[in-house]
Enzyme design. Sequence first.
Site, short mmCIF file in Angstrom:
data_model
loop_
_atom_site.label_atom_id
_atom_site.label_comp_id
_atom_site.label_asym_id
_atom_site.label_seq_id
_atom_site.Cartn_x
_atom_site.Cartn_y
_atom_site.Cartn_z
N SER A 590 68.71 -20.11 4.52
CA SER A 590 69.46 -20.63 3.38
C SER A 590 70.90 -20.92 3.79
CB SER A 590 69.37 -19.65 2.21
OG SER A 590 69.80 -20.25 1.01
N ASP A 665 60.31 -26.05 -2.24
CA ASP A 665 61.56 -25.32 -2.49
C ASP A 665 62.32 -25.98 -3.63
OD1 ASP A 665 64.02 -24.02 -2.37
OD2 ASP A 665 64.03 -23.91 -0.19
N HIS A 697 61.53 -21.35 -1.73
CA HIS A 697 62.66 -20.98 -0.88
C HIS A 697 62.37 -19.73 -0.04
CE1 HIS A 697 66.75 -21.46 0.38
NE2 HIS A 697 67.15 -20.30 -0.09
#
Length: 720
Positions: A590, A665, A697
């Site tokens: 991320s 995601d 995600h």
Amino acid sequence: MKKITGLLLLLCSIFGSVQAQKKITVEEIYQGAFLTQGMEALRSSKNGKQYTILTADLVRGKSTIDLYDYTTQTKTATVVSSDDLEGIETFSAYAFSADESKIVLATNVTPVFRRSTLGVYYVYDVKTKTTVKVADFPIREPLLSPSSKKVAYVAENDLYVFDIATGNTEQITTDGVLNSVINGVTDWVYEEEFAFVRAFEWNSDGSKIAFLRLDESKVPEFSMDVYGAELYQKPYVFKYPKAGEENAKVSLHLFDLASKKTMEVPLGNPHYIPRIKWRNHPDHLSVQALNRHQNHLQLYDVNAKKNTVSVLLEEKDAAYIDITDDLTFLEDDSFIWTSEKDGNKHIYHYGEDGKLITQVTKGPWEVTAYYGYDQNEDRVYYQSTENGSINRGVYSVSSGGKEKKELAVSPGTNGADFSADFTYFINTHSSATSPYRFTLHQALTGKMLTEIRNNEALSKKLEGYEMRPKEFGTIAINGNDLNMYMIKPKNFDANKKYPLLLYQYSGPGSQNVSNKWGGANDYWHQSLVSEGYIVACVDGRGTGFKGRDFKKVTQKELGKYEVEDQIAVAQKLSEKPYIDAERTGIWGWSYGGFMSTNCILKGNDTFEMAIAVAPVTSWRFYDTIYTERYMQTPQENASGYDTNSPLNYPEKLKGDYLLVHGSGDDNVHVQNSMRMVEALIQADKQFDWAIYPDRNHGIYGGNTRIHLYNKMTDFIKENL
């Protein structure tokens, strides 16, 4: 002959101990071999002497809510069992009414977004042992009224009130439309970034409901394909405001149950309303309002009887203001508030009129959790970094800031769950070397009464594996002493050279270097260390728990100072004689993937390898609330967005780069990686990449994590 025999025995003993030390495998990690034993989520009873726990028997398909005694830790009763409920096989969540006479039971729960769910709900009467179904269809966020006679809930973006006794349902709003107008719950971006879903509240006597209405009709839609197992994929479309685009227009409304009338509160069109909370007086509501830059917060008092608004408190910051759930109204409607205005996050006590009474905590450390206030003993309970920024301790202090007490401050991370009357608390303690241990304490003194649960079995099991300690310390980088840890291989030899892998997240206010028991990534790092790698982690500028200025230095420049720090860390560690400067890697997920991508490009003479999982590659692609909090809008700060976007310099890639994303995601869209892929292709740069179909995600489900982490392990072994 005796000497030879003795030598053979010694060698066998050494060889045997070596054999006993197994290497951790990815399969073991993600098949649950090293899971810790935790405490089930407990709810303190009003009397403060007992608590309830939801127990689910998955084999029998049975659920119970059981009552336990704090002092004896023994089960004293079963409040309700699904075996005794007609038409309910099992339930997965529950909530008591204020007087504990009724319980809302959740069944058939399915996720909407990260925090939101849909479900079929029942109200259980504790005295009569009967149940009533709230609605014959899935609903959201059911909430019992203070009198326990009604349930408010949201269905298909409209707000309803269900009367338990009569079975009648009243529709409060009628304009709810999917992807257009929402009443009573939040949209995707509020839920994700302000961390709340239910956007309605009963007042203290149940005569009024305050609720938010979000008009997202002008918010742009995002669409992604869900591939599934059918012949054709299906498009999934939802409202997602990217940086600089339109947000939902939010307004606050009051519904009066007696008159059946709804009125809009005249707040003057705030850009965001991240929290609403009734005060103890039934005609007074508190509202937190933010401007778009999120650096000007106003705490309003709404007189619900007159529908007038006044300012209780106002805060401004050169960067941004964090939203928390710390606001607590005391019996006299004075209130507790937390703020970073003196340079560190601390607790403040304000009067009913919003005038400051006292700063309750102060010092060169941060309050990391506010637990509550015991009015009988005049004690404020909180968690902080007073024993070091990588540690957490539990403390109490008077509302005047005097007579501080250390309640749980053993080195490591201490957390507390207090009984309703602040008689007891359950301390959760762990450190980098000690898995979770749960103990019961007296709240007033901190005295430990008994151990509830530990993870000695896990500790014993791990003795059979190669587990190397985290060596904590600091490293001087760019004028700051940054927290760090390093893990070295078994039989480490300072005269040898080892490849270095840096792990980081680096996002605003985050912390990776902390003295607590680790998770799955820590076990994976141990598996890499057992293969001869050194793993290190450094929290650079912009991370949390070292004061406001350290955290907010990255304002308007996400990816600048954080990347400079990680490159400098790698360079400085490479000066050590035991680090192979030609074999330096970095990885992250991320925000950490955004960082690792930038590092291998901007630090192409420092890093030979990088892995980026689900990375942001341009903040132009990410949502308004998170991104603009730190960057303002792209229209206002184009250079801040573009200078630090790896899309704009793919030609700098020299090392080995692995890019991973889930196609499903809904948070960091796969668009980020697709654009990075295209940029690298057009720059004629070779790289490796993987897309996991329909994974979100977290990129998990089935064997997904095993496949992903084996892929990353192989990539590291081949290229570092």
